[in-house]
Scaffold this active site. Sequence first.
Site, PDB file in Angstrom:
ATOM      1  N   SER A 229       4.986   6.806 -17.052  1.00  0.00           N
ATOM      2  CA  SER A 229       4.554   7.650 -18.159  1.00  0.00           C
ATOM      3  C   SER A 229       3.301   8.467 -17.851  1.00  0.00           C
ATOM      4  O   SER A 229       3.105   9.509 -18.442  1.00  0.00           O
ATOM      5  CB  SER A 229       4.350   6.812 -19.417  1.00  0.00           C
TER       6      SER A 229
ATOM      7  N   HIS B 228      11.037   7.175 -20.912  1.00  0.00           N
ATOM      8  CA  HIS B 228      10.864   8.626 -20.738  1.00  0.00           C
ATOM      9  C   HIS B 228      12.050   9.294 -20.048  1.00  0.00           C
ATOM     10  O   HIS B 228      12.025  10.503 -19.820  1.00  0.00           O
ATOM     11  CB  HIS B 228       9.591   8.915 -19.943  1.00  0.00           C
TER      12      HIS B 228
ATOM     13  N   LYS C 114      11.111   8.938 -28.526  1.00  0.00           N
ATOM     14  CA  LYS C 114      10.687  10.004 -27.613  1.00  0.00           C
ATOM     15  C   LYS C 114      11.753  11.098 -27.611  1.00  0.00           C
ATOM     16  O   LYS C 114      11.852  11.848 -28.573  1.00  0.00           O
ATOM     17  CB  LYS C 114      10.375   9.398 -26.253  1.00  0.00           C
TER      18      LYS C 114
HETATM   19  C1  LIG Z   1       6.409   4.633 -25.065  1.00  0.00           C
HETATM   20  C2  LIG Z   1       6.778   3.516 -24.170  1.00  0.00           C
HETATM   21  C3  LIG Z   1       7.050   2.248 -24.680  1.00  0.00           C
HETATM   22  C4  LIG Z   1       6.799   1.900 -26.117  1.00  0.00           C
HETATM   23  O1  LIG Z   1       7.772   2.416 -26.938  1.00  0.00           O
HETATM   24  P1  LIG Z   1       7.463   2.518 -28.505  1.00  0.00           P
HETATM   25  O2  LIG Z   1       8.795   2.648 -29.132  1.00  0.00           O
HETATM   26  O3  LIG Z   1       6.599   3.726 -28.668  1.00  0.00           O
HETATM   27  O4  LIG Z   1       6.751   1.261 -28.883  1.00  0.00           O
HETATM   28  C5  LIG Z   1       7.511   1.278 -23.826  1.00  0.00           C
HETATM   29  N1  LIG Z   1       7.659   1.534 -22.501  1.00  0.00           N
HETATM   30  C6  LIG Z   1       7.373   2.731 -21.975  1.00  0.00           C
HETATM   31  C7  LIG Z   1       7.566   2.948 -20.512  1.00  0.00           C
HETATM   32  C8  LIG Z   1       6.915   3.754 -22.784  1.00  0.00           C
HETATM   33  O5  LIG Z   1       6.606   4.931 -22.270  1.00  0.00           O
END
Ligand SMILES: *Cc1c(COP(=O)(O)O)cnc(C)c1O
Length: 391
Positions: free
Chosen positions: A184, A212, A244
């Site tokens: 990320s 992502h 996302k």
């Molecule tokens: C954003 C993210 C999460 C968390 O997801 P949420 O639904 O926002 O709690 C978990 N793992 C990765 C790699 C992320 O980028």
Amino acid sequence: MERLDSQALLRELDTLEQRHQRRQRRTVEYLPDLDHPERVRVDGRELVNFCSNDYLGLRCHPVLIAAASECMRRQGFGAGAAHLITGHCSEHHALEEELAAFTGRERALLFSTGYMANLGVLSALGGRHTLIVADRWSHASLLDAAHLAGARLRRYAHAQPSSAAHVLASHGGARLLVTDGVFSMDGDVAPLRELSTLAVEHGAWLMVDDAHGIGVLGERGGGVLEQARLDARAVPILVGTLGKALGSFGAFIAGDAALIELLIQRARTYIYTTALPPAIAAATRAALRLVQSDAWRRERIRGLVTRFRAGAAALGVPLMASMTPIQPLPVGESARAVALSEALLARGFWVSAIRPPTVPQGSARLRVTLSAAHSESQLDALLEALAEVFA
Ligand SMILES: *Cc1c(COP(=O)(O)O)cnc(C)c1O
């Protein structure tokens, strides 16, 4: 801290301030314009948002809004209870079946957030006798999950299968190899083919958190696994998030029937929490259909990534090696990253400064994320502003 009181907390906050690590929340006002999910107002100033995770621009899509509204009108809002009590609604169930089909797995299980999905799976499979072997730069939720699971945790050098191999070879017993699909903060993709071969060789299970990548990578939006042409046997545990690229909220774990049934019995972050409002599941089902039908959104992002990198290179703006919509720009010192981010804000662009401890000391950066909602002219204007502030 010697003792816990407000004075001690204020000193702690002061320290963060001095290290340029104190974070600022900004209150966002979305413009009443659903055609432009990328435009926001902050402190009265209109900005183009270049740091959201709304990669496909689905956050404001009328089809998601209609699906959620219709579901609410028919069924009300809250789920009323946890899944194992009375909260498991037909919309949740249908979404799980559609996610299983989408990811090519026997079953999928919904969680309220990605953070909870990772806590749930690692605490269900972990424990004192399990070794979790994770990429050093794995998402905080995976590392927290390993600690809370009480499992033994060994981190290997970022994206280096040889380092993971070394750890796997020196430990026996139950081992879970864990990595992000797309990292990320760097935007690079994990070496999944090598990791999957390693896992098989060493009799370990591989788990990929593709928060992502889902919706963004691969012809059909299947994420890093589709891009690397890896099937369910190569990666038995897949985590995806729905907040996302899908523009919704929540997360899922996909795997075989045994895995999902065990999670239903054992994952505490699944069992002891209220189910998502069914309207969110309904909106997510609509988003999942758009992910599959609108391949043009992924093509658009690929085009924007190419344009951004070519433009940055031509203007002398430093880049990192990422071919995903996450495009970090290396800066170095936290104070400078914050100053650059402020200078961009003044020019109408919202680009976040990423600082330690999120990234290693001395590797503060600006993190641009591109979305299918951005226009070429917004991108070109950002590039000009970047060239000015980096000069
Ligand atoms: C954003 C993210 C999460 C968390 O997801 P949420 O639904 O926002 O709690 C978990 N793992 C990765 C790699 C992320 O980028």
